[in-house]
Each structure stands twice: as C-alpha cells, then as structure tokens.
Design an enzyme around this catalytic site. Sequence first.
Site, PDB file in Angstrom:
ATOM      1  N   TYR A  75       0.926  -1.133   0.190  1.00  0.00           N
ATOM      2  CA  TYR A  75       0.066   0.001   0.083  1.00  0.00           C
ATOM      3  C   TYR A  75       0.946   1.142   0.035  1.00  0.00           C
ATOM      4  O   TYR A  75       1.253   1.617   1.031  1.00  0.00           O
ATOM      5  CB  TYR A  75      -0.869  -0.013   1.273  1.00  0.00           C
ATOM      6  N   GLY A 237     -13.126   3.340  -5.721  1.00  0.00           N
ATOM      7  CA  GLY A 237     -14.171   3.714  -4.638  1.00  0.00           C
ATOM      8  C   GLY A 237     -15.507   3.680  -5.251  1.00  0.00           C
ATOM      9  O   GLY A 237     -15.649   2.905  -6.434  1.00  0.00           O
ATOM     10  N   THR A 239     -18.637   4.286  -7.299  1.00  0.00           N
ATOM     11  CA  THR A 239     -18.686   5.119  -8.449  1.00  0.00           C
ATOM     12  C   THR A 239     -20.112   5.165  -9.052  1.00  0.00           C
ATOM     13  O   THR A 239     -20.468   5.973  -9.763  1.00  0.00           O
ATOM     14  CB  THR A 239     -17.805   4.502  -9.609  1.00  0.00           C
TER      15      THR A 239
END
Length: 311
Positions: A75, A237, A239
């Site tokens: 990450y 995310g 959408t």
Amino acid sequence: MTTALTTTPPHASASGTWTLGDLTVNRVGFGTMRLPQTGEALVEHAVPRDRDQAISVLRRAVELGVNHIDTAAFYFSPLRSANELINSALASPSGRYPDDLVITTKVGPARDASGAWTEHARTPRALRAQVEENLRQLGRDHLDVVNLRVLGTDSVAERFGALAELREAGLIRHLGLSNVTPEHLAEARRIAPVVCVQNMYGIGVRPEYEAFVRDCGEQGIAFVPFYAIAAAGRESGATAGEPAEILSVARAHGASPAQIRLAWTLHQGPHLLAIPGTGDPAHLAANVAAGSIALTDDELALLDGVHRAAA
C-alpha cells in the site's frame, strides 16, 4: 428514526467487539489502502496524499476508538507508504504502539520500488522477506495478524505452512487468509489456527458467499469484507448510483448510503468486522458512526433483496 451523525463524536466501541485469537478489537476498524494517495488506489502513478492529513486521520481514528488497522507493505504511492504513515502517526518516540491497537497486514502481492506489480510471492523465502519488510516499516518485533493473500485456486499448504513456521518463531502472532475459498480455509486450518478471512463482500457483492460467511462465524473466525462500500468500484471507490432501496433506508436514518452499506455488513453476524478506509476526517467519523446504526428487520429484508438480486 435512528440518526447516524450526532453532535457527540462517534466511538468505534458502539459497534461491539470481536476477538482475533487473543486480541480484542472493535468491529469498526480502519483500512489504509487509500491512505497513501488520492484517487484510485494501488496504481503506479497515484497522486500522493498530503502527509499531515494522512497522519491526522490515523490519529483521529484511534481517538474515535478504532483499534484494528488493516495495512500492507504494497500500500504505497510514489511518496507515501501506509506502513510508514502508521509508524509515524501511532508509535511513540520509543517505538511503542497503543497497547490495545491491533495491526493486521497481508503478504503475497508484490510491487517493485516504482509501484509496478511484480511476481506474487509464492515461496517461503519470498513470503519471509515480505513479513520482514512489514516488520521493518512498522517498527515492530512481531506482527499481530498476517493474512495470506491468495490468487487462484491452487493449494495454499506450502505458503500457509511457511507463515505458520514464522508464527512458531514469534514473528507473527496470528494468521489469516484473504481472497480465498472455503477449501482454502479448510486446508489452512489443518496446518495452523486461522483467526480471520478477508474477502470481497457487501450489499450486492458476492451473494454466493453467504454460506461461507456463516460458516466462518460458526468456526469462530472473523469475516472481514473489503470493498464493503466501494462494491464494484473496487480500487476506484464507490462510483455507481445507489439502488432506491439503499437510498430509502439511508433517508430513514439520516445517514449516507455508505453508512447503510457498512451497517448492513455488521448486521450479518457478530464476527463481521468492517475496515473502511478514507483520508477524509468527516468520512472517517461517518464510517465509525455507522457502527451504531440499528437496522430494523424490515430494512434488513429490503437490503437483503438488493443483495440477492445480484446473484
């Protein structure tokens, strides 16, 4: 009507607790996948997030009672690493973290220094290197929980066995699995205890996992959904537009659709743990507040219908 957001700061303890081995966590945690950047996560040229903002969000999460943080060495954006941000934000000058804080990481996926994806770690040597990199970045002498992230349906015996050896050596406290099937779980449990399964799951996402989710609870294993809010948006995310049913329940509670998605997830069993991620303090507070939303039987039936319709 239940109001999700009040003038009183929310607290993650309102969601209840679950035990990962011998580690007790509040059921609303925090995922750091989106923390190092803005926009889409896990891409080579991600835009780094403001460092002070990221650190303040981590500290605020702990202030709101979050004591379960999910991370990984892969990450990162060109200038930010989730593990380094966690270390800087939450460890004391002596390197000590809060006593009740549980940091869960994962191994398997690999990226080179440029951010490009490389060969998945499949050998004991490669997995140990990833464990040691997480230890170095977090400034720890052991990792609380390590999830083996799996691609495909191949046997996990050798890989999970390698992590079990590191557990016996004291580098790892507890083991989990990510992106796996019931067969993977059964295979791993024959080697060492499994405290959690981390799979993609949420309203309208993988309804075929219902039996798996239930079976994990019956075995005392936490089920930790990822993309519970983003759904099909995954790394990008949320959408897509929300179904009318979710919007209706959200209005009834003075809540956002994202909060209702999290609340539904937590209602699927006491062993469900949420790990929503954000770099926005307001979104963080809203996510924590979702842990106190009590859905009625009628609302759950309505949302269950949306979930099953995706099958």
